[in-house]
Design a protein around this motif. Structure first.
Motif, short mmCIF file in Angstrom:
data_model
loop_
_atom_site.label_atom_id
_atom_site.label_comp_id
_atom_site.label_asym_id
_atom_site.label_seq_id
_atom_site.Cartn_x
_atom_site.Cartn_y
_atom_site.Cartn_z
N LEU A 122 0.83 -1.21 0.00
CA LEU A 122 0.00 0.00 0.00
C LEU A 122 0.87 1.26 0.00
O LEU A 122 0.57 2.24 -0.69
CB LEU A 122 -0.92 0.01 1.22
CG LEU A 122 -2.06 -1.00 1.27
CD1 LEU A 122 -2.87 -0.81 2.54
CD2 LEU A 122 -2.97 -0.85 0.05
N ALA A 123 1.93 1.23 0.77
CA ALA A 123 2.82 2.39 0.85
C ALA A 123 3.58 2.61 -0.45
O ALA A 123 3.69 3.73 -0.95
CB ALA A 123 3.79 2.23 2.02
N ALA A 124 4.09 1.52 -1.02
CA ALA A 124 4.94 1.64 -2.21
C ALA A 124 4.15 1.87 -3.49
O ALA A 124 4.50 2.73 -4.30
CB ALA A 124 5.80 0.37 -2.36
N GLU A 125 3.06 1.12 -3.67
CA GLU A 125 2.34 1.18 -4.94
C GLU A 125 1.21 2.19 -4.95
O GLU A 125 0.87 2.74 -6.00
CB GLU A 125 1.79 -0.21 -5.28
CG GLU A 125 2.88 -1.25 -5.50
CD GLU A 125 2.31 -2.60 -5.92
OE1 GLU A 125 1.13 -2.65 -6.31
OE2 GLU A 125 3.06 -3.59 -5.85
N ARG A 126 0.59 2.45 -3.82
CA ARG A 126 -0.54 3.36 -3.77
C ARG A 126 -0.23 4.67 -3.06
O ARG A 126 -1.07 5.56 -2.99
CB ARG A 126 -1.74 2.68 -3.09
CG ARG A 126 -2.17 1.39 -3.76
CD ARG A 126 -3.44 0.85 -3.13
NE ARG A 126 -3.72 -0.51 -3.56
CZ ARG A 126 -4.73 -1.25 -3.08
NH1 ARG A 126 -5.54 -0.73 -2.16
NH2 ARG A 126 -4.92 -2.48 -3.52
N GLY A 127 0.97 4.76 -2.48
CA GLY A 127 1.35 5.98 -1.78
C GLY A 127 0.50 6.27 -0.57
O GLY A 127 0.24 7.43 -0.23
N ALA A 128 0.04 5.21 0.12
CA ALA A 128 -0.83 5.40 1.28
C ALA A 128 -0.12 6.18 2.37
O ALA A 128 1.07 5.98 2.65
CB ALA A 128 -1.27 4.04 1.82
N ALA A 129 -0.86 7.09 3.01
CA ALA A 129 -0.30 7.92 4.07
C ALA A 129 -0.14 7.10 5.36
O ALA A 129 -0.74 6.03 5.51
CB ALA A 129 -1.22 9.12 4.33
N ALA A 130 0.66 7.64 6.27
CA ALA A 130 0.94 6.93 7.53
C ALA A 130 -0.34 6.65 8.31
O ALA A 130 -0.51 5.55 8.87
CB ALA A 130 1.92 7.74 8.37
#
Length: 292
Positions: free
Chosen positions: A12-20
């Motif tokens: 989610l963090a790498a591919e979708r740029g999800a926030a913390a």
């Protein structure tokens, strides 16, 4: 807890740029489910179905959010080859109704601004700062977190825009009115401009909690019900009043920083009367009149 959860959150963090904050919310939902029914990466659909009973006391919107997190997680496991089946069909499927946003009338917004402008006339730094905060909440539609964490470098010099970093680290440009620019200039002169933040406080910036408190205090001084006023309500007012004035929904989506226009469409409910009038007055068939 399952190592697969860490892998999913990393995706989610790498591919979708999800926030913390988004990642933390997913972790809470997934780990909470594991505590209820066991390891998710090996769970059967029969076992997974038991979460419905455990979630029975939750609001439909909460159940929908938790179910969504689990469905995305199981889809990830299948895509990555960690599972051959997707047990998420056993999850409950509530149909929550999205609540309509609270709205301030034009008159109520005028009351807030009249009070804030009068207060700022004393040249008190705190009162001038309050006026700037109000200008950017209602005039530019910023989220509370976006507003309090604005760096001084985001302040426009010649162009009438602010550069804002929103959810997921996505940058966007939002309009800044001439009156807001004047208030910002006055505030920077009074604050000294020695911090990297536009609204410094201590070693960092103004907190969201303090912003809420300041708005409630302003509402009381403006003789408005403080329960009706918050940063999010002012953001809603920004969107609602722009739409009433004829703003394009796609433009509004960009200014609000919504990834999905479906999120922006909630504001169309406030203008149904205007839309009906528009169809009756502007549609080509309106000129043909009605048949007897």
């Amino acid at each position: 807890m399952s190592a697969a959860i860490d892998d999913f959150l990393a995706m989610l963090a790498a591919e979708r740029g999800a926030a913390a904050n988004t990642l933390a919310a997913y972790r809470r939902d997934l780990e909470g489910a594991e505590q209820l029914v066991g390891q998710l990466d090996t769970i059967s659909s029969e076992r997974l179905g038991k979460v419905a009973k455990a979630w029975a006391e939750f609001a439909p919107s909460t159940i929908a959010r938790k179910s969504s997190a689990l469905r995305q997680f199981f889809s990830f496991l299948v895509d990555e080859g960690h599972r051959n089946d997707d047990p998420s069909h056993a999850l409950p499927r509530p149909l929550p109704r999205r609540p309509l946003p609270k709205i301030l009338s034009h008159a109520e917004v005028d009351q807030l601004f009249s009070r804030a402008e009068s207060d700022a006339g004393t040249n008190s730094p705190a009162r001038v700062r309050m006026l700037v905060l109000l200008e950017l909440l209602y005039g530019s539609g910023l989220r509370a977190t976006e507003l309090v964490s604005l760096p001084v470098s985001a302040v426009p010099r010649d162009a009438p825009f602010l550069t804002v970093t929103g959810k997921g680290g996505q940058a966007r440009m939002v309009p800044v009115s001439n009156r807001a620019k004047q208030a910002i200039s006055k505030w920077l002169a009074l604050s000294g401009g020695n911090s990297g933040y536009l609204f410094p406080s201590g070693k960092g910036h103004l907190t969201r909690i303090r912003l809420y408190q300041l708005l409630k205090e302003l509402a009381v001084r403006a003789e408005l019900d403080p329960s009706k006023v918050s940063p999010h309500v002012l953001r809603h007012a920004f969107a609602t009043h722009l739409l009433e004035g004829g703003a394009d929904l796609r433009v509004l989506q960009t200014m609000l920083g919504h990834a999905d226009i479906a999120t922006t469409q909630i504001y169309t409910h406030v203008d149904s009367a205007r839309l009906v009038s528009l169809v009756n007055e502007r549609h080509p068939l309106a000129e043909r009149g009605t048949s007897d």
